[in-house]
Design a protein around this motif. Structure first.
Motif, PDB file in Angstrom:
ATOM      1  N   GLY A  82       6.030   6.601   1.714  1.00 48.22           N
ATOM      2  CA  GLY A  82       5.115   5.801   2.526  1.00 48.22           C
ATOM      3  C   GLY A  82       4.033   5.150   1.686  1.00 48.22           C
ATOM      4  N   TYR A  84       0.088   3.383   2.039  1.00 40.52           N
ATOM      5  CA  TYR A  84      -1.112   3.180   2.849  1.00 40.52           C
ATOM      6  C   TYR A  84      -1.711   1.799   2.582  1.00 40.52           C
ATOM      7  CZ  TYR A  84      -1.034   8.019   4.277  1.00 40.52           C
ATOM      8  OH  TYR A  84      -0.669   9.209   4.832  1.00 40.52           O
ATOM      9  N   SER A  85      -2.379   1.267   3.614  1.00 42.43           N
ATOM     10  CA  SER A  85      -3.096   0.006   3.458  1.00 42.43           C
ATOM     11  C   SER A  85      -4.331   0.220   2.588  1.00 42.43           C
ATOM     12  CB  SER A  85      -3.516  -0.533   4.828  1.00 42.43           C
ATOM     13  OG  SER A  85      -4.375   0.406   5.468  1.00 42.43           O
ATOM     14  N   SER A  90      -3.981   2.347   7.943  1.00 43.37           N
ATOM     15  CA  SER A  90      -2.622   2.314   8.470  1.00 43.37           C
ATOM     16  C   SER A  90      -1.659   2.620   7.337  1.00 43.37           C
ATOM     17  CB  SER A  90      -2.309   0.938   9.069  1.00 43.37           C
ATOM     18  OG  SER A  90      -2.397  -0.050   8.070  1.00 43.37           O
ATOM     19  N   ARG A  91      -0.445   3.009   7.699  1.00 39.13           N
ATOM     20  CA  ARG A  91       0.544   3.263   6.666  1.00 39.13           C
ATOM     21  C   ARG A  91       1.896   2.770   7.130  1.00 39.13           C
ATOM     22  NH1 ARG A  91       1.195   9.856   6.984  1.00 39.13           N
ATOM     23  NH2 ARG A  91       2.680   9.902   8.685  1.00 39.13           N
ATOM     24  N   GLU A  92       2.708   2.456   6.148  1.00 41.96           N
ATOM     25  CA  GLU A  92       4.029   1.920   6.403  1.00 41.96           C
ATOM     26  C   GLU A  92       5.024   2.930   5.822  1.00 41.96           C
ATOM     27  OE1 GLU A  92       6.504  -2.005   4.773  1.00 41.96           O
ATOM     28  OE2 GLU A  92       4.450  -1.609   4.105  1.00 41.96           O
ATOM     29  N   THR A  93       6.046   3.274   6.598  1.00 40.34           N
ATOM     30  CA  THR A  93       7.094   4.136   6.062  1.00 40.34           C
ATOM     31  C   THR A  93       8.077   3.256   5.291  1.00 40.34           C
ATOM     32  OG1 THR A  93       6.908   5.843   7.740  1.00 40.34           O
ATOM     33  CG2 THR A  93       9.047   5.602   6.693  1.00 40.34           C
TER      34      THR A  93
END
Lengths: 306, 306
Positions: A82, A84-85, A90-93
């Protein structure tokens, strides 16, 4: 009082604006138990693949984590990647590889079945129900879930909710589950579906304990630097449950104290990458932080203005 | 102790998912004084145009608001039109008409110059400095500002900061002013530029009082329905300042109490449209809500685990 957690044991690859890790020890059961075991022994149920650095897990066990309920299966371990911004909001997988977790069927060793405090970490609600069926006489059952299960297994999740004492989720999960934007209405909805209490984690904005007639709020610890939010919610759960298991009491007042111990553990989790922060934390440190939490919201009583 | 506010007196047209108002009484000085006057008399400095329903303002004065410092100018009153998103989390300004506010030069009536508690509402920092120069010996000076002034008048704003005791802003303003994303670092930056204390309002997530060696946190009141966030920050300021003016004390402990009175007033503001919520609120109501706030974060002390 024995404390049992079932959850994921993962290898995490995490990118934040401050650095990155690859295949680091992670997963809900790991964060839960490294945090919780500072307060109280923890029994873990989970699964790892042939490639998991099991010796590293065992090294963490020195504090009182019992890994004997962890199945060592053929196949690859569960991996999560993952990013993180820039503001960690926010985070993206980037990648999820279930590996041996795909066919996991939790099976409790006989000595685990008498656990009194049970935390059902974020896994398929069918598996959570299966674990619950194996525990003979729990005093307190707390469960977590996530948006994926809310979307794909809502009927199972609702069956589970009817059988747990506390649902512990983050704010977006509470909103998605209930269909209510307002977090207090979301809490009310959850209380109407089984649990006597709901804990809603709000990251940097702290956490709420919502009960039918009372709400408790614990803020997040004021930190000027946050490095890695991964695992903060599971560390919170570990502190919360381990405090209750250690003190053996689930009164309203003791649950409030447990919220503060949970928040303290969550604050350690974010201060460093991965589980590293917990390596040097002692019970003395934790109690100092708990006192700092109490000062953070302390309002000395004043006489009425009238 | 006399309490003086300078700020905007506006006609607000507000659209929320729950309804709308047109040309309703609003502006920072109005919200401040209707909330604050429940606790303590308020002197107001501001300007209205020929078209302002001045009789309605005077009707609000029944509780102890002194409008004699409000200039009645030629030209149109200040108007603001805004629309909230479906979740009330953001708002869009549809129209701002400065009207008589464009050429406003605050001039204090002689009897206002001895005010001991001064709140400089969100107006041009040059005007805030002008008001400050007219007050002879204030005991506590608190100021607000907004992104517009941070961007367009930063040198004036920094001159003002060097002369105030407390800066009271919301989180996005604190971030923009300091250039720090982390709210505690933003607070630290502000403390290094003059004020001895900073209050950071975080809407539904409560408010922080940051001091050099201590931080206090008051949550937002748990409301299951929020109708209109307009003016909540100004009502908070009114409750905060009026509590201090009434009790005449600015100790650390009393500032914490004032934060809770501020949060109580903020919670009333959002429960109904515009200033309507304050029409029926009594001091008894406020004190009940203050006690509910205290219960919200109350953690009974426990023995050490060691």
């Amino acid at each position: 009082m024995t404390l049992l957690v079932v959850g994921s044991i993962a290898l995490d690859s995490i990118f934040t604006p401050f650095g990155e890790t690859a295949d680091a020890l992670g997963g809900s059961a790991v964060y839960f138990s490294v945090a919780g075991s500072i307060l109280h022994p923890v029994q873990v149920v989970g699964v790892v693949g042939h490639d998991y650095p099991y010796a590293e897990l065992e090294r963490l066990g020195g504090r009182g984590i019992d890994w004997s309920g962890v199945e060592r299966a053929e196949g690859e371990s569960f991996r999560w990647k993952g990013k993180y911004s820039y503001d960690l909001q926010s985070r993206e997988t980037l990648e999820t590889r279930l590996g041996v977790f795909a066919d996991f069927q939790p099976k409790l060793p006989p000595s685990f079945k008498s656990a009194r405090f049970l935390f059902l970490g974020n896994i398929d609600p069918q598996l959570q129900l299966g674990v619950l069926d194996q525990v003979q006489e729990p005093q307190l059952v707390v469960c977590d879930t996530m948006n994926y299960w809310i979307q794909s297994k809502k009927p199972d999740l609702l069956r589970l909710l009817a059988r747990v004492d506390v649902l512990m989720v983050n704010d977006s999960e509470a909103r998605e589950l209930s269909g209510e934007w307002n977090i207090h209405r979301a809490g009310r909805w959850i209380l109407q579906h089984g649990p006597k209490r709901v804990v809603i984690k709000q990251g940097e904005h702290g956490a709420l304990l919502i009960e039918p007639r009372r709400t408790f709020y614990v803020p997040a610890f004021p930190l000027e630097a946050v490095f890695d939010p991964t695992g903060a919610g599971d560390a919170f759960a570990g502190g919360f449950m381990a405090y209750l298991a250690r003190t053996g009491s689930v009164t309203e007042e003791n649950l409030r104290r447990a919220m503060v111990y949970g928040a303290a553990m969550g604050s350690y989790a974010v201060e460093q990458f991965g589980i590293r922060a917990f390596e040097d934390v002692t019970l003395t440190n934790v109690e100092e932080r708990v006192r700092a939490f109490q000062d953070l919201t302390h309002v000395p009583l004043a006489e009425s203005l009238q």
